[in-house]
Scaffold this motif. Structure first.
Motif, PDB file in Angstrom:
ATOM      1  N   ASN A 110      31.865 104.482  62.388  1.00 11.81           N
ATOM      2  CA  ASN A 110      30.478 104.981  62.508  1.00 11.81           C
ATOM      3  C   ASN A 110      29.539 104.054  62.555  1.00 11.81           C
ATOM      4  O   ASN A 110      29.550 103.014  61.728  1.00 11.81           O
ATOM      5  CB  ASN A 110      29.961 106.023  61.262  1.00 11.81           C
ATOM      6  CG  ASN A 110      30.944 107.137  61.279  1.00 11.81           C
ATOM      7  OD1 ASN A 110      30.673 108.259  61.932  1.00 11.81           O
ATOM      8  ND2 ASN A 110      31.989 106.875  60.338  1.00 11.81           N
TER       9      ASN A 110
ATOM     10  N   VAL B 256      25.786 103.182  62.210  1.00 14.04           N
ATOM     11  CA  VAL B 256      24.473 103.710  61.562  1.00 14.04           C
ATOM     12  C   VAL B 256      23.391 102.820  62.057  1.00 14.04           C
ATOM     13  O   VAL B 256      23.258 101.555  61.793  1.00 14.04           O
ATOM     14  CB  VAL B 256      24.441 103.866  60.223  1.00 14.04           C
ATOM     15  CG1 VAL B 256      22.943 104.310  59.384  1.00 14.04           C
ATOM     16  CG2 VAL B 256      25.619 104.867  59.807  1.00 14.04           C
TER      17      VAL B 256
ATOM     18  N   LEU C 235      19.344 102.683  60.956  1.00 19.78           N
ATOM     19  CA  LEU C 235      18.459 103.038  60.140  1.00 19.78           C
ATOM     20  C   LEU C 235      17.088 103.703  60.685  1.00 19.78           C
ATOM     21  O   LEU C 235      16.570 102.934  61.485  1.00 19.78           O
ATOM     22  CB  LEU C 235      18.205 102.339  59.000  1.00 19.78           C
ATOM     23  CG  LEU C 235      19.010 101.958  57.991  1.00 19.78           C
ATOM     24  CD1 LEU C 235      18.639 101.009  57.179  1.00 19.78           C
ATOM     25  CD2 LEU C 235      19.327 103.287  57.148  1.00 19.78           C
ATOM     26  N   LYS C 236      16.351 104.982  60.395  1.00 22.17           N
ATOM     27  CA  LYS C 236      15.320 105.244  60.956  1.00 22.17           C
ATOM     28  C   LYS C 236      14.264 104.688  60.364  1.00 22.17           C
ATOM     29  O   LYS C 236      14.340 103.864  58.901  1.00 22.17           O
ATOM     30  CB  LYS C 236      15.081 106.842  60.497  1.00 22.17           C
ATOM     31  CG  LYS C 236      15.863 107.871  61.375  1.00 22.17           C
ATOM     32  CD  LYS C 236      15.490 109.217  60.908  1.00 22.17           C
ATOM     33  CE  LYS C 236      16.225 110.206  61.828  1.00 22.17           C
ATOM     34  NZ  LYS C 236      16.170 111.642  61.062  1.00 22.17           N
TER      35      LYS C 236
ATOM     36  N   LEU D   4      20.367 103.852  52.280  1.00 19.19           N
ATOM     37  CA  LEU D   4      21.812 103.867  53.004  1.00 19.19           C
ATOM     38  C   LEU D   4      22.960 103.444  51.932  1.00 19.19           C
ATOM     39  O   LEU D   4      23.859 104.356  51.789  1.00 19.19           O
ATOM     40  CB  LEU D   4      21.746 102.765  54.238  1.00 19.19           C
ATOM     41  CG  LEU D   4      23.192 102.619  54.844  1.00 19.19           C
ATOM     42  CD1 LEU D   4      23.566 103.841  55.626  1.00 19.19           C
ATOM     43  CD2 LEU D   4      23.142 101.226  55.685  1.00 19.19           C
TER      44      LEU D   4
ATOM     45  N   GLU E 263      21.242  97.793  60.802  1.00 22.44           N
ATOM     46  CA  GLU E 263      22.360  98.762  61.512  1.00 22.44           C
ATOM     47  C   GLU E 263      23.478  98.389  60.629  1.00 22.44           C
ATOM     48  O   GLU E 263      23.885  97.235  59.891  1.00 22.44           O
ATOM     49  CB  GLU E 263      22.876  97.870  62.669  1.00 22.44           C
ATOM     50  CG  GLU E 263      24.313  98.362  63.350  1.00 22.44           C
ATOM     51  CD  GLU E 263      24.409  97.364  64.535  1.00 22.44           C
ATOM     52  OE1 GLU E 263      25.033  97.641  65.566  1.00 22.44           O
ATOM     53  OE2 GLU E 263      24.581  96.238  64.460  1.00 22.44           O
TER      54      GLU E 263
ATOM     55  N   LEU F  67      23.381 111.503  57.747  1.00 23.11           N
ATOM     56  CA  LEU F  67      22.927 111.658  59.017  1.00 23.11           C
ATOM     57  C   LEU F  67      21.138 111.523  59.106  1.00 23.11           C
ATOM     58  O   LEU F  67      20.490 111.062  60.020  1.00 23.11           O
ATOM     59  CB  LEU F  67      23.467 113.040  59.818  1.00 23.11           C
ATOM     60  CG  LEU F  67      24.919 112.839  59.959  1.00 23.11           C
ATOM     61  CD1 LEU F  67      25.412 114.243  60.532  1.00 23.11           C
ATOM     62  CD2 LEU F  67      25.227 111.605  61.023  1.00 23.11           C
TER      63      LEU F  67
ATOM     64  N   CYS G 200      19.630 108.349  59.906  1.00 21.08           N
ATOM     65  CA  CYS G 200      20.197 107.796  61.155  1.00 21.08           C
ATOM     66  C   CYS G 200      19.318 108.026  62.093  1.00 21.08           C
ATOM     67  O   CYS G 200      19.190 109.057  62.817  1.00 21.08           O
ATOM     68  CB  CYS G 200      21.792 108.279  61.587  1.00 21.08           C
ATOM     69  SG  CYS G 200      22.860 107.751  60.336  1.00 21.08           S
TER      70      CYS G 200
ATOM     71  N   ASN H 294      20.158 106.952  65.214  1.00 19.34           N
ATOM     72  CA  ASN H 294      21.032 107.173  66.642  1.00 19.34           C
ATOM     73  C   ASN H 294      21.974 108.420  66.362  1.00 19.34           C
ATOM     74  O   ASN H 294      22.856 108.454  67.249  1.00 19.34           O
ATOM     75  CB  ASN H 294      21.834 105.935  66.708  1.00 19.34           C
ATOM     76  CG  ASN H 294      22.916 105.578  65.405  1.00 19.34           C
ATOM     77  OD1 ASN H 294      22.103 105.774  64.490  1.00 19.34           O
ATOM     78  ND2 ASN H 294      23.936 105.211  65.813  1.00 19.34           N
TER      79      ASN H 294
ATOM     80  N   ASN I 229      25.089 110.374  65.252  1.00 13.97           N
ATOM     81  CA  ASN I 229      26.245 109.837  64.991  1.00 13.97           C
ATOM     82  C   ASN I 229      27.301 110.041  66.046  1.00 13.97           C
ATOM     83  O   ASN I 229      27.286 111.045  66.657  1.00 13.97           O
ATOM     84  CB  ASN I 229      26.705 110.514  63.698  1.00 13.97           C
ATOM     85  CG  ASN I 229      27.884 109.821  63.243  1.00 13.97           C
ATOM     86  OD1 ASN I 229      27.806 108.584  62.547  1.00 13.97           O
ATOM     87  ND2 ASN I 229      28.950 110.307  62.874  1.00 13.97           N
TER      88      ASN I 229
END
Length: 152
Positions: free
Chosen positions: A17, A19, A21-22, A30, A81, A111, A114, A116, A118
């Motif tokens: 996965n 990830v 981060l927003k 995280l 990331e 999620l 995230c 992006n 997932n």
């Protein structure tokens, strides 16, 4: 093949996965959410396919010796990331774990941070190995010197 994680079968499945981060979320956010998720997987799925895993954070360093695109000095995704990598006996067992009632609420919390969404990619292991001991490395160099490319 030398095993990367004890008990990981040579035909096992590796899932990854990615990830991002927003904005507004931190590495601590995280770590907390992923720790809860990973503990759940270990507790409820160690007997149903889960073998192990790790989470890696983008350190910002980019290898100029190992990269073929540009000569960047640092990654713009430093500490934004992360990769969540898990090891499973089979893909079917992995999928079943994600359908469990205990997993889904914790997964949704990960999620939420995230940027992006997932996408979890499954890979079949082709090779893994650890470094030689000093004695093994010396023997390997000696074999290469003696036999060159004929040593296999």
């Amino acid at each position: 093949m030398t095993q990367l994680i004890n008990g990981f079968p040579s035909d096992g499945v590796v899932t990854v996965n990615r990830v991002l981060l927003k904005p507004g979320y931190t590495v601590d956010d995280l770590q907390e959410r992923v720790a809860m998720l990973c503990e759940n997987v270990k507790t409820y799925h160690s007997e149903t396919g889960f073998v192990g895993g790790f989470v890696a954070l983008n350190s910002g360093a980019i290898s100029n010796e190992g990269s073929t695109i540009g000569q960047a000095v640092k990654s713009p995704l430093k500490e934004k990331e992360a990769l969540i990598v898990t090891f499973w006996r089979t893909f079917e067992e992995h999928e079943a774990s994600h359908r469990s009632e205990t997993f889904q609420p914790l997964f949704k919390k990960v999620l939420d941070l995230c940027e992006n969404g997932n996408e979890e990619i499954a890979y079949t292991m082709l090779w893994s190995g650890s470094a030689y001991s000093p004695k093994e490395a010396k023997a390997a160099r000696a074999a290469k010197a003696k036999y060159g490319n004929k040593a296999a």
